[in-house]
Design a protein around this motif. Sequence first.
Motif, short mmCIF file in Angstrom:
data_model
loop_
_atom_site.label_atom_id
_atom_site.label_comp_id
_atom_site.label_asym_id
_atom_site.label_seq_id
_atom_site.Cartn_x
_atom_site.Cartn_y
_atom_site.Cartn_z
N GLY A 103 -15.74 -3.93 -5.41
CA GLY A 103 -14.50 -4.43 -5.99
C GLY A 103 -13.41 -3.37 -5.99
N ILE A 104 -13.77 -2.14 -6.32
CA ILE A 104 -12.79 -1.06 -6.34
C ILE A 104 -12.33 -0.74 -4.91
CG2 ILE A 104 -12.48 1.39 -6.86
CD1 ILE A 104 -14.37 1.03 -9.20
N ALA A 105 -13.28 -0.69 -3.97
CA ALA A 105 -12.92 -0.40 -2.58
C ALA A 105 -12.03 -1.50 -2.01
CB ALA A 105 -14.18 -0.24 -1.74
N ALA A 106 -12.31 -2.76 -2.36
CA ALA A 106 -11.48 -3.87 -1.87
C ALA A 106 -10.06 -3.76 -2.40
CB ALA A 106 -12.11 -5.20 -2.28
N LEU A 107 -9.93 -3.40 -3.68
CA LEU A 107 -8.59 -3.24 -4.25
C LEU A 107 -7.87 -2.06 -3.61
CD1 LEU A 107 -6.55 -4.24 -6.28
CD2 LEU A 107 -7.65 -2.83 -8.04
N GLY A 108 -8.60 -0.95 -3.41
CA GLY A 108 -8.00 0.19 -2.73
C GLY A 108 -7.60 -0.13 -1.31
N TRP A 109 -8.45 -0.91 -0.61
CA TRP A 109 -8.12 -1.32 0.76
C TRP A 109 -6.87 -2.18 0.78
CZ3 TRP A 109 -8.09 -6.26 3.02
CH2 TRP A 109 -8.01 -6.29 4.43
N LEU A 110 -6.75 -3.11 -0.17
CA LEU A 110 -5.59 -3.99 -0.22
C LEU A 110 -4.31 -3.20 -0.48
CD1 LEU A 110 -4.52 -6.88 -0.17
CD2 LEU A 110 -5.00 -7.04 -2.61
N VAL A 172 -9.81 6.03 -8.88
CA VAL A 172 -10.64 5.75 -7.72
C VAL A 172 -9.91 4.83 -6.75
CG1 VAL A 172 -12.85 4.85 -6.93
CG2 VAL A 172 -12.72 6.07 -9.10
N VAL A 173 -9.21 3.83 -7.28
CA VAL A 173 -8.44 2.91 -6.43
C VAL A 173 -7.35 3.66 -5.67
CG1 VAL A 173 -6.84 0.96 -6.46
CG2 VAL A 173 -8.92 0.86 -7.81
N ILE A 174 -6.65 4.55 -6.36
CA ILE A 174 -5.58 5.32 -5.72
C ILE A 174 -6.14 6.16 -4.57
CG2 ILE A 174 -3.85 7.11 -6.04
CD1 ILE A 174 -3.08 4.42 -7.21
N ILE A 175 -7.28 6.80 -4.82
CA ILE A 175 -7.86 7.65 -3.78
C ILE A 175 -8.34 6.81 -2.60
CG2 ILE A 175 -9.76 9.23 -3.30
CD1 ILE A 175 -9.50 10.10 -6.27
N ALA A 176 -8.95 5.66 -2.89
CA ALA A 176 -9.40 4.78 -1.81
C ALA A 176 -8.21 4.29 -0.98
CB ALA A 176 -10.18 3.60 -2.38
N SER A 177 -7.13 3.92 -1.64
CA SER A 177 -5.95 3.45 -0.91
C SER A 177 -5.29 4.59 -0.14
CB SER A 177 -4.94 2.83 -1.88
OG SER A 177 -4.48 3.80 -2.82
N TYR A 178 -5.42 5.81 -0.67
CA TYR A 178 -4.86 6.98 0.02
C TYR A 178 -5.51 7.18 1.38
CZ TYR A 178 -4.03 11.94 0.98
OH TYR A 178 -3.70 13.13 1.57
N LEU A 179 -6.82 6.94 1.46
CA LEU A 179 -7.49 7.05 2.75
C LEU A 179 -7.28 5.82 3.62
CD1 LEU A 179 -10.95 8.68 1.89
CD2 LEU A 179 -8.89 9.76 2.77
N ALA A 180 -7.01 4.68 3.00
CA ALA A 180 -6.92 3.43 3.77
C ALA A 180 -5.55 3.22 4.40
CB ALA A 180 -7.26 2.25 2.85
N PHE A 181 -4.50 3.78 3.80
CA PHE A 181 -3.17 3.42 4.30
C PHE A 181 -2.87 4.07 5.65
CE2 PHE A 181 -1.69 7.60 3.14
CZ PHE A 181 -0.52 7.78 3.87
N PHE A 182 -3.46 5.22 5.94
CA PHE A 182 -3.10 5.96 7.15
C PHE A 182 -3.38 5.18 8.44
CE2 PHE A 182 -4.65 8.83 10.52
CZ PHE A 182 -3.44 9.39 10.88
N PRO A 183 -4.62 4.69 8.67
CA PRO A 183 -4.83 3.95 9.93
C PRO A 183 -4.00 2.69 10.02
CG PRO A 183 -6.73 3.74 8.48
CD PRO A 183 -5.85 4.78 7.87
#
Length: 307
Positions: A103-110, A172-183
Amino acid sequence: MTTTTPATRRARRWRAVLWGVLGLVALAAVWELYKLVGPADGWLIGAREGVTGSGIRLLPRTSDQAMPHTWEMLARAATPVTRAPGALPLGVVVLLAALVSLGIAALGWLVGVVVGFALALLMLGFRIAERAVLPFVILSQTVPLIALAPLIRNWGSRLEFGAFSWESWMSVVIIASYLAFFPVAVGALRGLQSPEAADLDLMRSYAAGWWTTLFRLRLPASVPFLIPALRLAAANAVVGTVVAEISVGFSGGIGRLILETAVAASSDPAKPWSPILGAVLLGLVAAGFVALLAAFLSPFRRQETAA
């Protein structure tokens, strides 16, 4: 243009599932084969006698402490996580923790997808923004995650908006989104810039505005670039979630469970492998979701291009 029948598509899906299962079986076979023939203490070069930690280990140890058998890992997942009365099986605990992390990874991905796509649109609309923003987007990925996580948690804990309080899962969401936004930012920009000059000239001849060209031409043309970017962003979000859970001390997720079970590695060597396999399963689920999204966008996927 070739077309595929529903039966052909079903056959391809089952073939992909079969290859996936065979890959898992092959991985387990390689594990057991190396455990059988590999050196029990591994292979060190340059080790100095009496100096702990010296030398370079080229081959891992194959002792039961370091490499338990695959069937021991599976059996341990079915037993209670602790000896406490009423303790849940380890596999159930891993599954529950994986759902929290998912759930956290999905929110970070979004969040990462939204931010990445917004940056791509900004760089598409303004050439000066591309020259100014793109280098910083690339440079942002050189910051070590292990150093960034405590900073984000510290900054978040200082935020005060009435009754609002910053929770550790938000970091955790912020960090996950930080890695997800670049690609997503890079892939979307390449995709939005992919239409040929002749196609853009045709849209101008129809007096199509910027937004009409975006929705009718650029977005459909960007799909072959977006799918690999979204797939990579999903993997990055999972990795960021697992690492951030350990770094910020968030309990309940798969990352924290990996750290907690690692403490029992000396007395219960098969136990830490269950949450590790749970993290692998989490990545497969994320990749499967992107595959479903790709199937939905299949009419636009004439040629998929790596991000």
